[in-house]
Scaffold this active site. Structure first.
Site, mmCIF file in Angstrom:
data_model
loop_
_atom_site.group_PDB
_atom_site.id
_atom_site.type_symbol
_atom_site.label_atom_id
_atom_site.label_comp_id
_atom_site.label_asym_id
_atom_site.label_seq_id
_atom_site.Cartn_x
_atom_site.Cartn_y
_atom_site.Cartn_z
ATOM 1 N N SER A 19 0.830 -1.217 0.000
ATOM 2 C CA SER A 19 0.000 0.000 0.000
ATOM 3 C C SER A 19 0.862 1.265 0.000
ATOM 4 O O SER A 19 1.819 1.386 0.764
ATOM 5 C CB SER A 19 -0.912 0.019 1.221
ATOM 6 O OG SER A 19 -1.582 1.277 1.287
ATOM 7 N N THR A 66 -8.331 -1.257 2.460
ATOM 8 C CA THR A 66 -7.979 -1.667 1.104
ATOM 9 C C THR A 66 -8.222 -3.163 0.929
ATOM 10 O O THR A 66 -8.784 -3.820 1.808
ATOM 11 C CB THR A 66 -6.533 -1.219 0.762
ATOM 12 O OG1 THR A 66 -6.301 -1.468 -0.631
ATOM 13 C CG2 THR A 66 -5.481 -1.948 1.590
ATOM 14 N N LYS A 70 -12.702 -4.160 1.667
ATOM 15 C CA LYS A 70 -13.608 -3.012 1.480
ATOM 16 C C LYS A 70 -15.085 -3.373 1.628
ATOM 17 O O LYS A 70 -15.866 -2.586 2.147
ATOM 18 C CB LYS A 70 -13.378 -2.372 0.101
ATOM 19 C CG LYS A 70 -12.066 -1.619 -0.027
ATOM 20 C CD LYS A 70 -11.996 -0.910 -1.374
ATOM 21 C CE LYS A 70 -10.695 -0.173 -1.566
ATOM 22 N NZ LYS A 70 -10.714 0.646 -2.787
ATOM 23 N N ASP A 107 -13.384 6.867 -3.464
ATOM 24 C CA ASP A 107 -12.728 6.537 -4.739
ATOM 25 C C ASP A 107 -13.316 7.344 -5.909
ATOM 26 O O ASP A 107 -12.589 7.787 -6.802
ATOM 27 C CB ASP A 107 -12.853 5.035 -5.033
ATOM 28 C CG ASP A 107 -11.907 4.202 -4.186
ATOM 29 O OD1 ASP A 107 -10.866 4.726 -3.746
ATOM 30 O OD2 ASP A 107 -12.213 3.013 -3.951
ATOM 31 N N GLY A 133 -13.903 -2.457 -17.928
ATOM 32 C CA GLY A 133 -13.797 -3.143 -16.639
ATOM 33 C C GLY A 133 -15.082 -3.059 -15.835
ATOM 34 O O GLY A 133 -15.916 -2.170 -16.063
ATOM 35 N N GLY A 135 -14.928 -4.230 -12.192
ATOM 36 C CA GLY A 135 -14.548 -4.582 -10.824
ATOM 37 C C GLY A 135 -14.900 -3.455 -9.865
ATOM 38 O O GLY A 135 -15.721 -2.575 -10.169
ATOM 39 N N ILE A 222 -6.535 4.301 -15.052
ATOM 40 C CA ILE A 222 -6.339 4.372 -13.600
ATOM 41 C C ILE A 222 -5.155 3.531 -13.147
ATOM 42 O O ILE A 222 -4.761 3.572 -11.996
ATOM 43 C CB ILE A 222 -7.624 4.065 -12.786
ATOM 44 C CG1 ILE A 222 -7.965 2.603 -12.790
ATOM 45 C CG2 ILE A 222 -8.792 4.905 -13.264
ATOM 46 C CD1 ILE A 222 -8.988 2.274 -11.708
ATOM 47 N N TYR A 224 -1.390 2.958 -12.501
ATOM 48 C CA TYR A 224 -0.279 3.898 -12.301
ATOM 49 C C TYR A 224 1.073 3.200 -12.182
ATOM 50 O O TYR A 224 2.086 3.832 -11.878
ATOM 51 C CB TYR A 224 -0.522 4.821 -11.099
ATOM 52 C CG TYR A 224 -0.775 4.111 -9.802
ATOM 53 C CD1 TYR A 224 0.249 3.533 -9.078
ATOM 54 C CD2 TYR A 224 -2.066 4.000 -9.310
ATOM 55 C CE1 TYR A 224 0.014 2.866 -7.895
ATOM 56 C CE2 TYR A 224 -2.327 3.341 -8.118
ATOM 57 C CZ TYR A 224 -1.278 2.771 -7.419
ATOM 58 O OH TYR A 224 -1.538 2.108 -6.259
HETATM 59 P P1 ATR Z 1 -10.675 -3.854 -9.037
HETATM 60 O O1 ATR Z 1 -11.610 -4.157 -7.911
HETATM 61 O O2 ATR Z 1 -9.379 -3.235 -8.612
HETATM 62 O O3 ATR Z 1 -11.332 -3.101 -10.141
HETATM 63 P P2 ATR Z 1 -10.982 -6.544 -10.052
HETATM 64 O O4 ATR Z 1 -12.288 -6.681 -9.384
HETATM 65 O O5 ATR Z 1 -10.013 -7.666 -9.951
HETATM 66 O O6 ATR Z 1 -10.190 -5.282 -9.580
HETATM 67 O O7 ATR Z 1 -11.242 -6.196 -11.582
HETATM 68 C C1 ATR Z 1 -10.259 -6.301 -12.535
HETATM 69 C C2 ATR Z 1 -10.842 -5.906 -13.885
HETATM 70 O O8 ATR Z 1 -9.852 -6.191 -14.886
HETATM 71 C C3 ATR Z 1 -12.081 -6.707 -14.264
HETATM 72 O O9 ATR Z 1 -12.928 -5.915 -15.046
HETATM 73 C C4 ATR Z 1 -11.457 -7.857 -15.086
HETATM 74 O O10 ATR Z 1 -12.339 -8.465 -15.992
HETATM 75 P P3 ATR Z 1 -13.247 -9.719 -15.542
HETATM 76 O O11 ATR Z 1 -14.389 -9.156 -14.793
HETATM 77 O O12 ATR Z 1 -13.612 -10.379 -16.812
HETATM 78 O O13 ATR Z 1 -12.336 -10.583 -14.670
HETATM 79 C C5 ATR Z 1 -10.387 -7.103 -15.831
HETATM 80 N N1 ATR Z 1 -9.357 -8.026 -16.327
HETATM 81 C C6 ATR Z 1 -8.388 -8.607 -15.611
HETATM 82 N N2 ATR Z 1 -7.630 -9.401 -16.420
HETATM 83 C C7 ATR Z 1 -8.177 -9.326 -17.664
HETATM 84 C C8 ATR Z 1 -7.849 -9.901 -18.933
HETATM 85 N N3 ATR Z 1 -6.807 -10.739 -19.085
HETATM 86 N N4 ATR Z 1 -8.628 -9.574 -19.995
HETATM 87 C C9 ATR Z 1 -9.677 -8.733 -19.876
HETATM 88 N N5 ATR Z 1 -10.028 -8.146 -18.686
HETATM 89 C C10 ATR Z 1 -9.284 -8.438 -17.610
#
Ligand code: ATR
Length: 281
Positions: A19, A66, A70, A107, A133, A135, A222, A224
């Site tokens: 972190s 974190t 969360k 956030d 994404g 997530g 996002i 970094y």
């Molecule tokens: P966070 O909470 O930080 O957003 P997360 O919940 O792990 O992290 O989400 C990661 C994002 O990256 C998700 O949208 C994931 O897609 P999936 O929902 O299909 O898992 C995306 N992601 C991670 N690896 C990927 C890959 N190889 N191709 C496409 N999307 C990917």
């Protein structure tokens, strides 16, 4: 608490060594000469509830939360603000005078403030936004964009059902676009945000063709680590306005710091440099 007592805050995570928050808050504590500490608090998931409920007794003014806690934090606060409830996660906790825990999610605030810094004058109401994404980060980004007045939010994710769930749960002008159609949906977008882990160090590259984006579009990654992702480089080479990811982290920390330590902190270039120096490849 008496006047001369050291104010204590920290970040709860597992693992928490990665972190950047101690580095970030530590910079501000020093810059504003505050008698306070901000420490990493490593808590295993099975111990979370007890440790979290014990924050007041342990003398904390509050904490950041974190990964992976969360959602559990939301379930264990005494009161949560509207953003935390909508996003389904708490990242900032204030211990109130009576020892109760108040949770919020900053956030989305961090995301918007970073965009305002990096793309001054950007008009959120002007046109569509495409979000890659679905997530936790995407939840905060989508919520914030709805509140900022974006009229058309297109959510695209490798796992389409996750995007559909997000769109169903967060009321607003959100439509889901299949991952294979992500290039085509860019043609009238004003904003593109990558919230996936693609393009991050040690992760697969983000494959997207941004040729169709209008010339006035803004791109925000996002991610970094690295700060200069391929997406940012490609967009800059095209002359688009680009906003990197570190500012979201810096700005999301401001409300917590202000509440615990009583000073509204600034996001400066010196802070950026200091925190970036702690980013590990
Ligand atoms: P966070 O909470 O930080 O957003 P997360 O919940 O792990 O992290 O989400 C990661 C994002 O990256 C998700 O949208 C994931 O897609 P999936 O929902 O299909 O898992 C995306 N992601 C991670 N690896 C990927 C890959 N190889 N191709 C496409 N999307 C990917």
């Amino acid at each position: 608490m008496t006047k001369n007592e050291t104010i204590k805050a920290g970040v709860i995570g597992w693992p928490v060594g990665h972190s950047l928050s101690p580095r970030l808050h530590g910079f501000w504590l020093q810059a504003y000469s505050i008698n306070g500490i901000y420490e990493p608090i490593a808590v295993k998931p099975e111990d979370f509830r007890d440790q979290f409920r014990g924050l007041a007794d342990a003398g904390y003014a509050g904490v950041n939360v974190t990964v992976p806690h969360k959602e559990a934090a939301l379930a264990n606060v005494d009161e949560a603000d509207d953003n935390a409830l909508r996003i389904g996660a708490v990242n900032t906790v204030v211990v109130r005078d009576d020892g109760s825990l108040h949770g919020s999610n900053t956030d989305g605030f961090g995301f918007i403030e970073n965009l305002k810094d990096g793309a001054p004058g950007f008009d959120f109401t002007n046109g569509p936004a495409v979000i890659l994404g679905a997530g936790g980060a995407a939840r905060a980004v989508v919520t914030a964009l709805i509140d900022a007045g974006v009229p058309d939010i297109r959510l695209t994710n490798r796992t389409m059902s996750r995007a559909e769930t997000l769109a169903d749960q967060i009321a607003g002008p959100v439509t889901v676009v299949p991952w294979e159609k992500r290039d085509a949906t860019l043609n009238d977008a004003q904003l593109l945000v990558n919230t996936t882990t693609l393009g991050m160090n040690n992760q697969p590259p983000l494959e997207i063709d941004i040729t169709g984006l209008p010339d006035n579009a803004v791109i925000n990654d996002i991610v970094y680590a690295p700060l200069e992702t391929d997406l940012i480089k490609t967009a800059r080479a095209r002359g688009l306005t680009t906003v990197d990811g570190i500012g979201m982290l810096l700005h999301q920390a401001r409300p917590g710091f202000a509440q615990w330590f009583g000073v509204q902190p600034d996001v400066s270039q010196a802070l950026r440099d200091h925190v970036l120096a702690g980013v590990k490849g």
